[in-house]
Design an enzyme around this catalytic site. Structure first.
Site, PDB file in Angstrom:
ATOM      1  CG  ASN A 210     -17.082 -28.273  -0.929  1.00 20.61           C
ATOM      2  OD1 ASN A 210     -16.833 -27.903  -2.556  1.00 20.61           O
ATOM      3  ND2 ASN A 210     -17.549 -27.984   0.095  1.00 20.61           N
ATOM      4  N   PRO A 307     -24.301 -21.958   8.464  1.00 18.87           N
ATOM      5  CG  PRO A 307     -24.343 -19.616   8.258  1.00 18.87           C
ATOM      6  CD  PRO A 307     -23.325 -20.391   8.413  1.00 18.87           C
TER       7      PRO A 307
END
Ligand code: CTP
Length: 397
Positions: A210, A307
């Protein structure tokens, strides 16, 4: 940036080739709002002229103890009264020896003995001179006397040798000086910070990532360090240099980041999760580069969820004080409240993604049990310092 606004610094220069770097330092100090009074030893004037230093500082430069410009003949008293610090850079072997013994045989040495303000010195010398037992004794004595030593560091030396004794670079001296003046609200605390993006492999040459620059997380790590904390920064791939005094652990994927964080979370007092962790990773990473097909069919990738690092730390039996971040594109208050509850953290910091991504300034809004607390728009470093002060206040309470 006016990190040194209202600070008056007496900058002492002693004889050494590193004097040329002090020109740059004085420019950067004045740029940040400091008033710089340069005092040079006679030896320093063999390397750089007082005229140069006067032009850069915009103030008279002092060399001689008997300078006729000082009406009461007490330059050694006048110059340090009202000063916020004396910074001696470069500090030569000889000058350190003088200081350690309280000698006062020139203007700069006399100023140091007569000071009523903190003294910071930046040693610069050949590696053998630094390693000499007498110099080491003097350095230890100066530390014991409350003098702050910045550096020295290791590397190439002007004499052609390589080793310890090299002066810190001007930008490093500046960062240490700015940090010196910050309030020590986190002294003795251990702070763990995550920052930057994570990068999830697709095949050996492609990743899923990102646009996080890491700037906010790095600014927070720096601000926590300035506040006196021992800081570990677990960072995804960024182009940024680690802040001074911060231990950086480089990771790539969310799983690496989780491992690095869980190995340290138990011993941290505060955990600040600023990283833009990739929410998903590719289920089957291809061992070889994916190739285009003749028919033009695009590959189909299957994703699995990563996670939740912040959630995992917050769920520990004895978690550190956890701070989360939320960059949202809309409905900040609603998403932030929901995220704070879902992650189980006492403090969540929100901002609008479109207003901050890749930029140097930001507007932070804090969400805690007492409600919503917006901070004024400022540079990311100024915002990080405010946030650190807010965290310190909550942790102390
Ligand atoms: N975070 C984390 N681990 C993840 C995802 C997020 O530690 N796998 C942390 C971030 O560092 C941040 C906070 O959780 O402090 C919120 O991150 P964000 O991506 O906004 O939240 P998500 O849980 O991904 O929620 P959503 O995708 O719904 O926005």
């Amino acid at each position: 940036m006016s990190d040194l606004a209202n600070k008056r610094i007496v900058l002492g220069m002693t004889g050494g080739i590193a004097c040329y770097k002090i020109c740059e330092l004085v420019r950067r100090m004045t740029e940040r709002g400091a008033t710089v009074d340069v005092v040079m030893t006679e030896a320093a004037t063999h390397f750089i002229t007082p005229v140069t230093m006067q032009a850069l500082s915009g103030r008279p430069v002092f060399v001689d103890q008997w300078d006729p410009r000082v009406p009461n003949n007490m330059a050694h008293i006048n110059l340090t009264r009202g000063a916020d610090a004396i910074l001696v850079a470069p500090a030569s072997t000889d000058f350190m020896a003088k200081l350690a013994h309280g000698l006062a045989d020139d203007l700069l040495a006399t100023l140091c003995v007569a000071r009523a303000c903190p003294l910071l010195i930046v040693p610069a010398m050949n590696r053998e001179m630094w390693a000499n037992p007498a110099t080491q004794r003097n350095a230890a004595q100066l530390r014991a006397d409350g003098v702050t030593l910045l550096g020295p560091t290791e590397g190439d030396q002007a004499c052609g040798e390589v080793g310890s004794g090299r002066m810190l670079e001007p930008h490093e001296i500046l960062e240490d000086l700015i940090a010196y003046f910050q309030p020590k609200a986190l002294a003795g605390k251990r702070v763990l910070v995550t920052a930057g993006p994570t990068s999830e492999p697709i095949d050996p040459v492609r990743v899923l990532t990102n646009v996080s620059s890491g700037k906010m997380g790095y600014a927070i790590a720096r601000a926590a360090r300035e506040a006196g904390a021992e800081v570990t920064l677990v960072s995804g791939p960024t182009a940024l240099a680690a802040p001074r005094g911060v231990r950086r652990i480089d990771v790539t994927t969310a799983h690496d980041m989780l491992d690095a964080v869980m190995g340290r979370a138990d011993s941290a007092d505060i955990f600040i999760a600023v990283a833009a962790v990739a929410d998903w990773r590719v289920k089957e990473v291809s061992a070889s580069k994916l190739k285009k097909t003749d028919g033009g069919a695009a590959p189909v990738l299957e994703f699995v969820q990563n996670p939740d690092i912040l959630g995992t730390v917050a769920a520990l039996p004895r978690p550190p004080y956890c701070v989360g971040f939320a960059a949202e594109t809309e409905d900040l208050a609603r998403h932030a409240a929901e995220k704070r509850a879902r992650k189980g953290v006492p403090l969540l910091v929100g901002n609008l993604a479109q207003e901050v991504l890749g930029r140097d300034d930001t507007t932070l809004v804090l969400y805690d049990d007492a409600g919503e607390h917006p901070l004024p728009r400022s540079s990311k470093l100024a915002a990080a310092r405010q946030l650190v002060a807010e965290i310190a206040r909550r942790v102390a309470a």
